[in-house]
Design an enzyme around this catalytic site. Structure first.
Site, mmCIF file in Angstrom:
data_model
loop_
_atom_site.group_PDB
_atom_site.id
_atom_site.type_symbol
_atom_site.label_atom_id
_atom_site.label_comp_id
_atom_site.label_asym_id
_atom_site.label_seq_id
_atom_site.Cartn_x
_atom_site.Cartn_y
_atom_site.Cartn_z
ATOM 1 N N LYS A 22 22.864 11.306 -18.117
ATOM 2 C CA LYS A 22 22.428 12.232 -19.147
ATOM 3 C C LYS A 22 21.115 12.887 -18.723
ATOM 4 C CE LYS A 22 19.212 10.884 -20.718
ATOM 5 N NZ LYS A 22 17.929 10.852 -19.958
ATOM 6 N N TYR A 57 16.971 10.827 -26.017
ATOM 7 C CA TYR A 57 17.225 9.484 -26.534
ATOM 8 C C TYR A 57 17.029 9.421 -28.049
ATOM 9 C CZ TYR A 57 17.358 7.511 -21.817
ATOM 10 O OH TYR A 57 17.697 7.203 -20.519
#
Length: 441
Positions: free
Chosen positions: A186, A271
């Site tokens: 990611k 996140y």
């Protein structure tokens, strides 16, 4: 009345010698008996025996050893159940930077269903050393130019893309054309449009695509999510999330817009965004954001230093999120519920998660720390993907999950530019973006 004590008559010298002789004899006899017992014990051969155990027939079921802990201590996890090496899924790791060398390659040695099969790097010298360290054959080492030859390597089932964000799309598409399943770090890409192309390429090649959202496989975060699902603290009202760190190298790819796709938001702010969506099981309907970069700081000539944003959900929950590239490291979130709160320190770190909670009980304020065993987050996520490959299942965090984050991040950037709230144009539910719940050991 008690009778008065009377003095004992004095013992004669002969009587004393007789008495001490008796005691000496008793002591000697006792010593002989003890020595005899020791000699007999020493002469008894020690025999190695295996402790009692139940051994299931299925290889994926753990061996159950005899119980030795009391129920008043935290119980041990099941014994590990690694597959034989020839049955594990082979991984080609693409890119030998910090994450690969410090986390991913060591984690592959801890996996139960995954193994290292190949390396891809632009540095022959570095790759030669790493291959020797991990036992990778010379013919299984590739450059970026020979990357497509992975197609011919039968030991490679999965390609793990660990390159700068701006290169993800190219190497995912090329890897899919090589017929390999793809695990991609990611953020998924630089833009939502690139994400769509990556999903389409993997669908066309009939290979699986998973985005490496390790937090969604981490036990503490999954436990907090479970507590929220059971509404043990009542309905959620507010989430406060923050992920911050300090950077120092303006020449690093994270500070180059074409390679990174953005600054602090797609790197570590993601996140806060993704974990909040995960623990709530909901999708935001609107965002409102602000961003800032210190003028003259060479770290932030191309990418942003700081982003703060708010996400609104249809059920009335508000998430306040903050991410910064120029403050001391801090990674935490807190979920405020009607009847109490849950707090996660070191929430997004590779290890050391600390889950706690608080609620009232009459005149008492009850605080609890929920202790859980550590796991290697990278090994856990790779083994989940390997399980999906072995059993032909959709990954829990597929490409669609990565695309959704990019849709929201683009709305956050737009809101920061325009100084007003931006609606999220997405009709998919959170559950629809995921595969089946992972079976984690």
């Amino acid at each position: 009345m008690r009778e008065p004590l009377t003095a004992q008559p004095p013992i004669s010298r002969k009587g004393f010698l007789t008495l001490t002789g008796r005691y000496a004899a008793i002591g000697a006899m006792s010593g002989l008996a003890i020595q005899s017992s020791k000699d007999a014990f020493a002469q008894a051969p020690l025999k190695a025996t295996s402790p009692p155990a139940r051994v299931p027939a299925k290889p994926e079921d753990p061996i159950v050893l005899e119980k030795w802990k009391s129920e008043y201590d935290q119980q041990s996890a099941p014994t590990p159940t690694p597959l034989p090496p020839d049955q594990r899924v082979g991984y080609a790791v693409v890119g030998l930077g910090h994450l690969s060398l410090e986390e991913i390659l060591p984690a592959l040695g801890m996996c139960k269903k995954s193994k290292l099969a190949a390396l891809v790097s632009g540095s022959p010298e570095k790759m030669k050393k790493v291959a020797a360290q991990y036992g990778v054959k010379t013919e299984s080492c590739y450059s970026y130019e020979t990357y497509d030859q992975l197609k011919e390597n039968k030991e490679v089932d999965v390609i793990y893309i660990v390159l700068p964000n701006g290169l993800h799309k190219e190497y995912v598409v090329r890897g899919a054309k090589a017929g390999k399943h793809i695990l991609c770090e990611k953020p998924m890409a630089n833009t939502a449009e690139e994400c769509k192309e990556m999903i389409a390429a993997c669908n066309k090649a009939n290979v699986k695509l998973m985005i490496a959202y390790r937090i969604q496989y981490q036990p503490h975060n999954r436990k907090l999510r479970e507590i929220l699902q059971k509404k043990e603290f009542g309905p959620v009202k507010v989430v406060e999330a923050s992920n911050c760190q300090s950077t120092a190298n303006p020449d690093h790819w994270r500070h180059k817009l074409k390679l990174a796709g953005g600054g602090v938001l797609p790197d570590i702010g993601l996140y806060c965004l993704n974990t909040t969506r995960f623990i709530l099981g909901e999708e935001p309907t609107e965002v409102f954001a602000y961003q800032y970069s210190t003028p003259g700081n060479p770290l932030f000539t191309e990418v942003e230093e700081f982003v703060s944003w708010q996400m609104r959900f249809s059920n009335g929950i508000i998430a306040n999120c903050t991410t910064h590239y120029n403050v001391h490291e801090s990674r935490r979130y807190r979920v405020l519920c009607e009847k109490g709160w849950l707090n996660m320190d070191r929430a997004y770190a590779y290890k050391g998660q600390d889950l706690s909670s608080a609620k009232a009980d009459g005149r008492l304020e009850l605080h609890q720390n929920i202790g859980m065993a550590e796991v290697n987050q990278f090994a856990t996520e790779m083994d989940h993907f390997s399980d999906c490959v072995i059993n032909n299942k959709k990954p829990f965090t597929p490409g669609e999950e990565g695309l959704q984050d990019h849709i929201i991040m683009e709305a956050i950037y737009k809101s920061a530019r325009e100084g007003k709230p931006v609606k999220i144009n997405s009709t998919q539910t959170n559950a629809a973006l995921h595969g089946p719940e992972p079976e984690l050991g």
